[in-house]
Design an enzyme around this catalytic site. Structure first.
Site, short mmCIF file in Angstrom:
data_model
loop_
_atom_site.label_atom_id
_atom_site.label_comp_id
_atom_site.label_asym_id
_atom_site.label_seq_id
_atom_site.Cartn_x
_atom_site.Cartn_y
_atom_site.Cartn_z
N ARG A 71 11.71 5.31 -2.21
CA ARG A 71 11.12 6.15 -3.24
C ARG A 71 11.09 7.61 -2.78
O ARG A 71 11.37 8.51 -3.52
CB ARG A 71 9.70 5.65 -3.51
CG ARG A 71 9.11 6.03 -4.83
CD ARG A 71 7.83 5.27 -5.08
NE ARG A 71 7.22 4.82 -3.81
CZ ARG A 71 6.22 3.97 -3.73
NH1 ARG A 71 5.73 3.44 -4.82
NH2 ARG A 71 5.72 3.63 -2.56
N ARG A 72 10.75 7.80 -1.48
CA ARG A 72 10.60 9.18 -0.95
C ARG A 72 11.52 9.36 0.26
O ARG A 72 11.21 8.90 1.37
CB ARG A 72 9.16 9.40 -0.49
CG ARG A 72 8.15 9.34 -1.63
CD ARG A 72 6.76 9.06 -1.10
NE ARG A 72 6.63 7.70 -0.58
CZ ARG A 72 5.57 7.24 0.07
NH1 ARG A 72 4.55 8.02 0.29
NH2 ARG A 72 5.54 5.99 0.50
N GLY A 75 -5.63 -5.57 10.61
CA GLY A 75 -4.30 -5.42 10.01
C GLY A 75 -3.79 -6.67 9.32
O GLY A 75 -2.64 -6.72 8.88
N LYS A 115 3.76 -18.35 -3.91
CA LYS A 115 4.41 -19.19 -2.90
C LYS A 115 4.42 -20.65 -3.34
O LYS A 115 5.41 -21.37 -3.13
CB LYS A 115 3.69 -19.04 -1.56
CG LYS A 115 3.92 -17.67 -0.93
CD LYS A 115 2.98 -17.44 0.23
CE LYS A 115 3.29 -16.12 0.92
NZ LYS A 115 2.23 -15.76 1.89
N1 LIG Z 1 4.38 -6.98 4.38
C1 LIG Z 1 4.52 -8.27 4.71
O1 LIG Z 1 3.95 -8.76 5.69
C2 LIG Z 1 5.42 -9.16 3.90
C3 LIG Z 1 5.65 -10.47 4.31
C4 LIG Z 1 6.53 -11.29 3.55
C5 LIG Z 1 7.12 -10.78 2.40
N2 LIG Z 1 6.84 -9.49 2.01
C6 LIG Z 1 7.49 -8.98 0.82
O2 LIG Z 1 8.42 -7.96 1.22
C7 LIG Z 1 8.52 -6.99 0.17
C8 LIG Z 1 8.24 -5.59 0.75
O3 LIG Z 1 6.92 -5.55 1.27
P1 LIG Z 1 6.43 -4.35 2.21
O4 LIG Z 1 5.10 -4.76 2.73
O5 LIG Z 1 7.49 -3.96 3.18
O6 LIG Z 1 6.26 -3.16 1.11
P2 LIG Z 1 6.04 -1.61 1.38
O7 LIG Z 1 5.61 -1.36 2.80
O8 LIG Z 1 5.17 -1.12 0.28
O9 LIG Z 1 7.50 -0.95 1.22
C9 LIG Z 1 8.11 -0.82 -0.03
C10 LIG Z 1 9.39 0.00 0.13
O10 LIG Z 1 10.03 0.08 -1.13
C11 LIG Z 1 10.30 1.43 -1.46
N3 LIG Z 1 10.17 1.60 -2.93
C12 LIG Z 1 9.09 1.35 -3.70
N4 LIG Z 1 9.37 1.60 -4.99
C13 LIG Z 1 10.65 2.01 -5.03
C14 LIG Z 1 11.53 2.45 -6.06
N5 LIG Z 1 11.13 2.51 -7.34
N6 LIG Z 1 12.80 2.81 -5.74
C15 LIG Z 1 13.23 2.75 -4.46
N7 LIG Z 1 12.45 2.35 -3.42
C16 LIG Z 1 11.18 2.00 -3.71
C17 LIG Z 1 9.30 2.26 -0.70
O11 LIG Z 1 9.82 3.57 -0.50
P3 LIG Z 1 9.04 4.66 0.40
O12 LIG Z 1 9.22 4.21 1.82
O13 LIG Z 1 9.74 5.92 0.13
O14 LIG Z 1 7.63 4.61 -0.05
C18 LIG Z 1 9.15 1.44 0.58
O15 LIG Z 1 10.15 1.82 1.50
C19 LIG Z 1 7.54 -7.43 -0.93
O16 LIG Z 1 8.25 -8.19 -1.87
C20 LIG Z 1 6.55 -8.31 -0.17
O17 LIG Z 1 5.93 -9.28 -1.01
C21 LIG Z 1 6.02 -8.67 2.74
#
Ligand SMILES: NC(=O)c1ccc[n+]([C@@H]2O[C@H](COP(=O)([O-])OP(=O)(O)OC[C@H]3O[C@@H](n4cnc5c(N)ncnc54)[C@H](OP(=O)(O)O)[C@@H]3O)[C@@H](O)[C@H]2O)c1
Length: 232
Positions: A46-47, A189, A207
């Site tokens: 996004r950024r 965390g 899930k």
């Molecule tokens: N976090 C976990 O432990 C975990 C575990 C298992 C599965 N998941 C899954 O993995 C996925 C990602 O999770 P996360 O925790 O990594 O999320 P996150 O930290 O919020 O990261 C989201 C990423 O997507 C980008 N983004 C958001 N909106 C966008 C858009 N409209 N266009 C382009 N890029 C966009 C953001 O860009 P910016 O960097 O510029 O903000 C960021 O890099 C989700 O589906 C989540 O359910 C997460």
């Protein structure tokens, strides 16, 4: 030299940045196992200007145009770690229809409309993998999809949400109240800043829908607001 397999990475947050790090740290090992180097063709975020610390990646790879990245001829596989329903669904349907295989951790999308992704994959003759969407560290989805495909499964049980598991264990072990245990989970965390998906059960429901779809060879969407799961 075998041609590299080129990845479009959609998202570079908590999960995506670790994907970048692992691809960098384990590149030689991965290339040896796959038989070709894995290369990042571009990273949609996004950024573009966001501070990403010491991430070992060329800043020139970042873009805010996911669709443009997906459509590039030099992209073989799309890895989606953005999350949410739209626009992720449209991007992945586009990629799969174009014959580009997809790896996604997006449990919300798979639970809400996995059918759209499976249909697009069938249409484009592409593969759809989502092992990390449920119990990522446990070999669970692939055994259900492949090893146990011919078996009859009667029941699937387990703890699928780590945050609530931590909170309930802490309440049981120390007598802490819910708010106190949640605060501790956040400090350590385990819980996200907005813990709604975990503590309201949406994460576990998504899930459960994915697991039930695979185990019982049907399409189960996540529960509606009435709490009932709807067959798809
Ligand atoms: N976090 C976990 O432990 C975990 C575990 C298992 C599965 N998941 C899954 O993995 C996925 C990602 O999770 P996360 O925790 O990594 O999320 P996150 O930290 O919020 O990261 C989201 C990423 O997507 C980008 N983004 C958001 N909106 C966008 C858009 N409209 N266009 C382009 N890029 C966009 C953001 O860009 P910016 O960097 O510029 O903000 C960021 O890099 C989700 O589906 C989540 O359910 C997460």
């Amino acid at each position: 030299m075998t041609s590299p397999v080129r990845l479009a990475l959609l998202g570079c947050g908590t999960v995506g940045s670790e994907v970048v790090r692992l691809l960098h740290e384990q590149s030689a090992d991965l290339a040896a196992r796959i038989g070709a180097p894995l290369e990042i063709a571009g990273i949609a975020v996004r950024r573009v200007g966001r501070d990403r610390g010491d991430l070992p990646v060329d800043p020139g790879l970042f873009t805010t145009d996911p669709l443009g990245l997906i459509k590039r001829d030099d992209v073989d596989v799309v890895v989606e770690v953005v999350g949410g329903i739209e626009p992720a669904r449209s991007w992945l349907v586009e990629a799969l229809r174009a014959g580009k295989s997809v790896v996604t951790a997006n449990k919300a999308l798979l639970a809400e409309d996995g059918a759209a992704l499976h249909d697009a994959a069938a249409e484009g003759g592409a593969d759809l993998y989502y092992e990390a969407s449920v119990a990522g560290a446990i070999p669970l989805l692939r055994p259900l999809r492949e090893s146990l495909h011919g078996d009859r499964i009667n029941r699937v049980t387990g703890i699928v949400n780590g945050t609530t598991n931590f909170i309930l264990s802490a309440m049981d072990a120390t007598g802490a109240g819910f708010a106190e245990a949640l605060e501790e989970a956040t400090e350590l965390g385990y819980a996200e800043a907005d813990p709604t998906a975990d503590v309201e059960g949406f994460d576990a429901a998504a899930k459960a829908a994915i697991l039930a779809s695979l185990a019982f060879h049907t399409r189960v969407a996540r529960p509606t607001c009435t709490g009932r799961a709807s067959p798809r």
